[in-house]
Design a protein around this motif. Sequence first.
Motif, mmCIF file in Angstrom:
data_model
loop_
_atom_site.group_PDB
_atom_site.id
_atom_site.type_symbol
_atom_site.label_atom_id
_atom_site.label_comp_id
_atom_site.label_asym_id
_atom_site.label_seq_id
_atom_site.Cartn_x
_atom_site.Cartn_y
_atom_site.Cartn_z
ATOM 1 N N VAL A 72 0.853 -1.188 -0.122
ATOM 2 C CA VAL A 72 -0.060 0.078 -0.027
ATOM 3 C C VAL A 72 0.977 1.116 -0.053
ATOM 4 C CG1 VAL A 72 -1.540 1.436 1.616
ATOM 5 C CG2 VAL A 72 -1.955 -0.891 1.012
ATOM 6 N N ALA A 73 1.873 1.353 0.847
ATOM 7 C CA ALA A 73 2.744 2.459 0.901
ATOM 8 C C ALA A 73 3.718 2.519 -0.410
ATOM 9 C CB ALA A 73 3.821 2.371 2.095
ATOM 10 N N SER A 74 4.009 1.445 -0.962
ATOM 11 C CA SER A 74 4.684 1.438 -2.192
ATOM 12 C C SER A 74 3.931 2.031 -3.483
ATOM 13 C CB SER A 74 5.279 0.039 -2.422
ATOM 14 O OG SER A 74 6.233 -0.392 -1.634
ATOM 15 N N HIS B 12 1.344 3.856 -3.207
ATOM 16 C CA HIS B 12 1.254 5.249 -2.744
ATOM 17 C C HIS B 12 2.327 6.133 -3.227
ATOM 18 C CE1 HIS B 12 -1.250 8.656 -1.524
ATOM 19 N NE2 HIS B 12 0.020 9.100 -0.737
ATOM 20 N N GLN B 13 3.508 5.722 -2.866
ATOM 21 C CA GLN B 13 4.981 6.305 -3.218
ATOM 22 C C GLN B 13 5.174 6.433 -4.697
ATOM 23 O OE1 GLN B 13 7.560 4.325 -0.522
ATOM 24 N NE2 GLN B 13 7.140 5.326 1.138
ATOM 25 N N MET B 14 4.888 5.533 -5.346
ATOM 26 C CA MET B 14 5.197 5.416 -6.714
ATOM 27 C C MET B 14 4.006 6.292 -7.752
ATOM 28 S SD MET B 14 6.575 1.851 -7.217
ATOM 29 C CE MET B 14 5.741 0.615 -6.132
ATOM 30 N N GLY B 15 2.917 6.484 -7.042
ATOM 31 C CA GLY B 15 1.713 7.034 -7.700
ATOM 32 C C GLY B 15 1.263 8.468 -7.092
ATOM 33 N N LYS B 16 0.123 8.586 -6.581
ATOM 34 C CA LYS B 16 -0.413 9.732 -5.937
ATOM 35 C C LYS B 16 0.396 10.320 -5.019
ATOM 36 C CE LYS B 16 -4.796 9.319 -7.430
ATOM 37 N NZ LYS B 16 -5.182 10.373 -8.339
ATOM 38 N N GLY B 17 1.493 9.700 -4.277
ATOM 39 C CA GLY B 17 2.300 10.304 -3.066
ATOM 40 C C GLY B 17 3.383 11.058 -3.685
ATOM 41 N N LYS B 18 3.602 11.156 -4.636
ATOM 42 C CA LYS B 18 4.595 12.195 -5.278
ATOM 43 C C LYS B 18 4.538 12.809 -6.744
ATOM 44 C CE LYS B 18 7.585 9.255 -7.905
ATOM 45 N NZ LYS B 18 8.836 8.925 -8.209
ATOM 46 N N PHE B 19 5.468 13.595 -6.891
ATOM 47 C CA PHE B 19 5.140 14.353 -8.251
ATOM 48 C C PHE B 19 5.835 13.620 -9.262
ATOM 49 C CE2 PHE B 19 6.795 17.091 -11.615
ATOM 50 C CZ PHE B 19 5.751 17.692 -11.900
ATOM 51 N N GLY B 20 5.047 13.109 -10.253
ATOM 52 C CA GLY B 20 5.694 12.162 -11.220
ATOM 53 C C GLY B 20 5.506 10.673 -10.760
ATOM 54 N N THR B 21 5.093 9.732 -11.719
ATOM 55 C CA THR B 21 4.954 8.348 -11.376
ATOM 56 C C THR B 21 6.025 7.654 -11.659
ATOM 57 O OG1 THR B 21 2.433 8.957 -12.038
ATOM 58 C CG2 THR B 21 3.090 6.777 -12.142
ATOM 59 N N ASP B 22 6.272 6.498 -10.860
ATOM 60 C CA ASP B 22 6.975 5.532 -11.017
ATOM 61 C C ASP B 22 6.456 4.525 -11.891
ATOM 62 O OD1 ASP B 22 9.042 3.617 -11.153
ATOM 63 O OD2 ASP B 22 9.310 3.503 -8.762
ATOM 64 N N GLU B 23 6.189 4.432 -12.983
ATOM 65 C CA GLU B 23 5.498 3.584 -13.937
ATOM 66 C C GLU B 23 6.140 2.223 -13.681
ATOM 67 O OE1 GLU B 23 6.462 6.496 -14.987
ATOM 68 O OE2 GLU B 23 4.494 7.525 -15.689
ATOM 69 N N GLU C 268 -9.179 2.012 1.991
ATOM 70 C CA GLU C 268 -9.346 2.376 3.349
ATOM 71 C C GLU C 268 -8.446 3.450 3.741
ATOM 72 O OE1 GLU C 268 -9.327 -0.537 6.696
ATOM 73 O OE2 GLU C 268 -10.555 -2.027 5.707
ATOM 74 N N LYS C 269 -7.098 3.415 3.411
ATOM 75 C CA LYS C 269 -6.064 4.274 3.933
ATOM 76 C C LYS C 269 -6.271 5.711 2.923
ATOM 77 C CE LYS C 269 -1.564 4.907 5.175
ATOM 78 N NZ LYS C 269 -0.229 4.498 5.545
ATOM 79 N N HIS C 270 -6.578 5.516 1.593
ATOM 80 C CA HIS C 270 -6.437 6.803 0.630
ATOM 81 C C HIS C 270 -7.753 7.071 0.165
ATOM 82 C CE1 HIS C 270 -2.043 6.765 1.275
ATOM 83 N NE2 HIS C 270 -2.060 5.577 0.982
ATOM 84 N N ASN C 271 -8.889 6.437 0.545
ATOM 85 C CA ASN C 271 -9.954 6.611 -0.219
ATOM 86 C C ASN C 271 -10.196 6.586 -1.732
ATOM 87 O OD1 ASN C 271 -11.431 7.183 2.360
ATOM 88 N ND2 ASN C 271 -10.478 9.323 2.590
ATOM 89 N N VAL C 272 -9.326 5.875 -2.278
ATOM 90 C CA VAL C 272 -9.488 5.686 -3.670
ATOM 91 C C VAL C 272 -8.889 4.379 -4.078
ATOM 92 C CG1 VAL C 272 -7.029 6.605 -3.884
ATOM 93 C CG2 VAL C 272 -8.913 6.583 -5.991
ATOM 94 N N THR C 273 -9.378 3.482 -4.999
ATOM 95 C CA THR C 273 -8.964 2.193 -5.324
ATOM 96 C C THR C 273 -7.823 2.205 -6.293
ATOM 97 O OG1 THR C 273 -10.283 1.996 -7.349
ATOM 98 C CG2 THR C 273 -11.364 1.260 -5.369
ATOM 99 N N LEU C 274 -6.984 1.026 -6.389
ATOM 100 C CA LEU C 274 -6.040 0.961 -7.148
ATOM 101 C C LEU C 274 -6.374 1.175 -8.567
ATOM 102 C CD1 LEU C 274 -3.922 -2.252 -5.754
ATOM 103 C CD2 LEU C 274 -3.486 0.271 -5.438
ATOM 104 N N PHE C 275 -7.552 0.770 -9.009
ATOM 105 C CA PHE C 275 -7.997 0.995 -10.396
ATOM 106 C C PHE C 275 -8.089 2.423 -10.498
ATOM 107 C CE2 PHE C 275 -11.367 1.371 -13.645
ATOM 108 C CZ PHE C 275 -10.821 -0.074 -14.594
ATOM 109 N N LYS C 276 -8.542 3.239 -9.633
ATOM 110 C CA LYS C 276 -8.623 4.797 -9.964
ATOM 111 C C LYS C 276 -7.388 5.338 -9.801
ATOM 112 C CE LYS C 276 -10.825 8.654 -10.008
ATOM 113 N NZ LYS C 276 -11.144 9.321 -11.448
ATOM 114 N N VAL C 277 -6.317 4.826 -9.158
ATOM 115 C CA VAL C 277 -4.895 5.416 -9.009
ATOM 116 C C VAL C 277 -4.239 5.306 -10.583
ATOM 117 C CG1 VAL C 277 -2.276 5.045 -8.239
ATOM 118 C CG2 VAL C 277 -4.686 5.087 -6.757
ATOM 119 N N MET C 278 -4.526 3.911 -10.943
ATOM 120 C CA MET C 278 -4.016 3.826 -12.299
ATOM 121 C C MET C 278 -4.859 4.551 -13.381
ATOM 122 S SD MET C 278 -1.545 1.692 -11.701
ATOM 123 C CE MET C 278 -1.550 1.640 -9.819
#
Length: 183
Positions: free
Chosen positions: A40-42, A44-55, A79-89
């Motif tokens: 979950v932390a990974s 977030h850090q690779m996507g929404k949690g930073k500027f730019g995405t670690d694809e 639960e933690k970020h109120n968004v699913t992985l699907f929405k993140v991608m």
Amino acid sequence: MFLNKELGGNFERLIFACLQGLEEGFDPGYHNESLVNTDVASFHQMGKGKFGTDEAGLFKLLCTRPSEHLKKVNLAYAEKHNVTLFKVMEDELGGQCRDATLFLVGMKLKPYETVAKLIKKACQGIGTNELLLSSTIIRYQLCLKKVMEAYEELYGQKLQDTIKKEVGGDFQRLLKELCDAAV
């Protein structure tokens, strides 16, 4: 070598990550709550949690983690970020790469619904994409019964009825027989 000439960028990275076929077998001792939280932390850090995405990092996690584990990660992430992985991608990626990644996530989290949506896509708009429709039904023949159940639940009609409306003749009979054989 052929794919190297046809692909590029993030889409190429995703395709090659998938082609490596490195999905781990599910091991409850290894794929535990601690790893769920780490992933979950990974994510977030690779996507929404930073500027730019670690694809590349996102693709590696999506391709190597088993479905059973990713389902738990998805729930914990939501639960933690109120968004699913699907929405993140969906938010972090674009173009063909986004479409392919969303399909991958769908197949890992909700495979029958994902295939049902692919069939619906083949039948949308003016004219039916007969190649997509037939290849999807044939490719997913082993799980077609569950796909048909998902289709009916999602769209309120039987897949056979959709086929009857979309195609005709011998092609219609063939697809209906494939569906009937799955029941």
